[in-house]
Design an enzyme around this catalytic site. Structure first.
Site, PDB file in Angstrom:
ATOM      1  N   ASN A   8       0.850  -1.188   0.000  1.00 48.57           N
ATOM      2  CA  ASN A   8       0.000   0.000   0.000  1.00 48.57           C
ATOM      3  C   ASN A   8       0.890   1.243   0.000  1.00 48.57           C
ATOM      4  OD1 ASN A   8      -1.417   2.247   1.076  1.00 48.57           O
ATOM      5  ND2 ASN A   8      -3.062   0.874   1.712  1.00 48.57           N
ATOM      6  N   HIS A  11       0.953   6.003   1.972  1.00 46.97           N
ATOM      7  CA  HIS A  11       1.782   6.833   2.862  1.00 46.97           C
ATOM      8  C   HIS A  11       2.828   7.641   2.085  1.00 46.97           C
ATOM      9  CE1 HIS A  11      -0.056   5.406   6.450  1.00 46.97           C
ATOM     10  NE2 HIS A  11       0.267   4.156   6.221  1.00 46.97           N
ATOM     11  N   HIS A  54      -5.515   3.680  -1.937  1.00 46.05           N
ATOM     12  CA  HIS A  54      -6.840   3.985  -1.406  1.00 46.05           C
ATOM     13  C   HIS A  54      -7.186   5.400  -1.850  1.00 46.05           C
ATOM     14  CE1 HIS A  54      -9.572   4.108   2.448  1.00 46.05           C
ATOM     15  NE2 HIS A  54     -10.204   4.516   1.374  1.00 46.05           N
ATOM     16  N   ARG A  56      -9.383   8.248  -1.440  1.00 46.63           N
ATOM     17  CA  ARG A  56     -10.372   8.681  -0.452  1.00 46.63           C
ATOM     18  C   ARG A  56     -11.222   9.808  -0.998  1.00 46.63           C
ATOM     19  NH1 ARG A  56      -9.965   7.440   4.999  1.00 46.63           N
ATOM     20  NH2 ARG A  56      -8.375   5.891   5.438  1.00 46.63           N
ATOM     21  N   ARG A  60      -7.047  12.848   0.322  1.00 44.92           N
ATOM     22  CA  ARG A  60      -6.013  13.369   1.234  1.00 44.92           C
ATOM     23  C   ARG A  60      -4.617  12.825   0.949  1.00 44.92           C
ATOM     24  NH1 ARG A  60      -7.998  10.226   6.530  1.00 44.92           N
ATOM     25  NH2 ARG A  60      -9.921  11.065   5.733  1.00 44.92           N
ATOM     26  N   GLU A  81      -8.474   0.399  -3.206  1.00 44.22           N
ATOM     27  CA  GLU A  81      -9.273   0.416  -1.970  1.00 44.22           C
ATOM     28  C   GLU A  81     -10.187   1.602  -2.039  1.00 44.22           C
ATOM     29  OE1 GLU A  81      -7.448   0.741   1.833  1.00 44.22           O
ATOM     30  OE2 GLU A  81      -6.201  -0.981   1.460  1.00 44.22           O
ATOM     31  N   THR A 112      -7.588   3.402   7.781  1.00 41.09           N
ATOM     32  CA  THR A 112      -8.804   2.624   7.994  1.00 41.09           C
ATOM     33  C   THR A 112      -8.793   2.016   9.395  1.00 41.09           C
ATOM     34  OG1 THR A 112      -8.648   2.099   5.659  1.00 41.09           O
ATOM     35  CG2 THR A 112     -10.224   0.838   6.942  1.00 41.09           C
ATOM     36  N   GLU A 166     -10.684  -9.729   3.052  1.00 44.43           N
ATOM     37  CA  GLU A 166      -9.418  -9.353   3.687  1.00 44.43           C
ATOM     38  C   GLU A 166      -9.714  -9.226   5.176  1.00 44.43           C
ATOM     39  OE1 GLU A 166      -7.262  -5.923   2.127  1.00 44.43           O
ATOM     40  OE2 GLU A 166      -6.272  -5.648   4.067  1.00 44.43           O
ATOM     41  N   HIS A 213      -3.499  -4.998   7.692  1.00 42.47           N
ATOM     42  CA  HIS A 213      -3.599  -3.868   8.622  1.00 42.47           C
ATOM     43  C   HIS A 213      -2.740  -4.124   9.863  1.00 42.47           C
ATOM     44  CE1 HIS A 213      -5.595  -0.014   9.374  1.00 42.47           C
ATOM     45  NE2 HIS A 213      -5.191  -0.253  10.595  1.00 42.47           N
TER      46      HIS A 213
HETATM   47  N1  PXP Z   1      -5.627  -3.252   4.311  1.00 44.81           N
HETATM   48  C1  PXP Z   1      -6.525  -2.245   4.298  1.00 44.81           C
HETATM   49  C2  PXP Z   1      -7.926  -2.548   3.900  1.00 44.81           C
HETATM   50  C3  PXP Z   1      -6.138  -0.934   4.644  1.00 44.81           C
HETATM   51  O1  PXP Z   1      -7.053   0.052   4.622  1.00 44.81           O
HETATM   52  C4  PXP Z   1      -4.792  -0.685   4.951  1.00 44.81           C
HETATM   53  C5  PXP Z   1      -4.329   0.709   5.219  1.00 44.81           C
HETATM   54  O2  PXP Z   1      -4.898   1.246   6.293  1.00 44.81           O
HETATM   55  C6  PXP Z   1      -3.900  -1.754   4.959  1.00 44.81           C
HETATM   56  C7  PXP Z   1      -4.339  -3.029   4.639  1.00 44.81           C
HETATM   57  C8  PXP Z   1      -2.462  -1.564   5.301  1.00 44.81           C
HETATM   58  O3  PXP Z   1      -2.367  -1.279   6.662  1.00 44.81           O
HETATM   59  P1  PXP Z   1      -0.970  -0.842   7.278  1.00 44.81           P
HETATM   60  O4  PXP Z   1      -0.650   0.494   6.708  1.00 44.81           O
HETATM   61  O5  PXP Z   1      -1.242  -0.800   8.756  1.00 44.81           O
HETATM   62  O6  PXP Z   1       0.031  -1.880   6.881  1.00 44.81           O
END
Ligand code: PXP
Length: 261
Positions: A8, A11, A54, A56, A60, A81, A112, A166, A213
């Protein structure tokens, strides 16, 4: 079965937006830095099989232009996402997204926070999935539900027509951190057991099993070992480590851990 890694890159975009939020990306040389498109490339070079963004409602971090630039560039599977809104369904369709993960979207959350309440909005979920899949013959689009490890949500996901679940590993990650990874601790064992049970139900109902997550370099292996795991979706820990090692190496190291599990 080989567990695939989805990285992901939100960030990366958050960091760019911290500096360039008020500027048009098109007018910036190189689209502003750090550029999530270059990050996607680095993640792929490190072995990521999936790139996740993602989009949004308030844009953001990831912006529409990122999505437009990423779509032709990413060779890995792109996982979009999104909240289950009409606007997002339209965007997913126009980009021909091959994978969509539906997540709850709270306006004030930094990331999330909880799983999607599929059971509480079954009719809406059915209609969103139908619209995402409409006119898209096989292999079409894989639609995944980000849900808590809860039998009621798994069953609802099946009846709504999701292809994958997931499982939300946030509570496990919290428990892991709280007890320093002590696998004999009942709270941590309890969280793992919930994931085992929910994972079993997901597979028994014929859906793909994914998780994510809060996963990091310390806590990922017990989750990578869960029976039938298909994909792990990880963002924060990989992007954080990339500050020291570069993204390619950070992804490689996570892959090594997953494969070694
Ligand atoms: N899966 C989903 C559905 C998410 O929304 C996120 C990001 O918040 C992640 C995985 C990845 O989470 P993390 O950044 O804590 O690794």
């Amino acid at each position: 079965m080989k567990v695939q890694l989805g990285v992901n890159i939100d960030h990366v975009a958050s960091l760019r937006q911290a500096r360039y939020r008020d500027q048009k990306l098109e007018s910036l040389r190189g689209y502003g830095e750090p550029d999530p498109v270059r990050a996607a490339h680095e993640a792929e070079m490190g072995g990521a099989e999936i790139i996740t963004v993602h989009l949004r409602e308030d844009r953001r971090h990831i912006c529409d232009l990122d999505l437009k630039r990423l779509a032709p560039m990413v060779q890995a599977k792109m996982n979009l996402e999104m909240g289950a809104t009409d606007e997002m369904v339209g965007i997913a369709r126009s980009h021909g997204a091959e994978m969509v993960t539906l997540v709850p979207e709270g306006r004030n959350e930094v990331t999330t926070e909880g799983g999607l309440d599929v059971a509480g909005q079954l009719a809406r979920m059915k209609s969103v999935i139908a619209r995402l899949k409409e006119g898209r013959p096989a292999p079409g689009v894989v639609v995944s539900a980000f849900i808590d490890a809860d039998a009621k949500q798994v069953e609802a996901a099946k009846s709504a027509g999701f292809d994958a679940c997931e499982l939300h590993t946030g509570p496990y990650a919290h428990a892991f951190a709280n007890v320093g990874g002590d696998m004999l601790c009942p709270t941590l064992r309890g969280e793992i057991q919930k994931l085992i049970d929910a994972g079993h139900a997901v597979r028994a109902l014929g859906m793909r099993l994914n998780a994510g997550h809060g996963l990091n370099y310390f806590n990922v292996q017990p989750i990578a070992r869960l029976a039938g795991m298909s994909e792990l979706h990880i963002g924060h820990s990989i992007v954080s480590r990339s500050v020291y090692t570069g993204l390619r190496e950070a992804v490689r190291e996570m892959k090594r851990l997953i494969e070694g599990a």
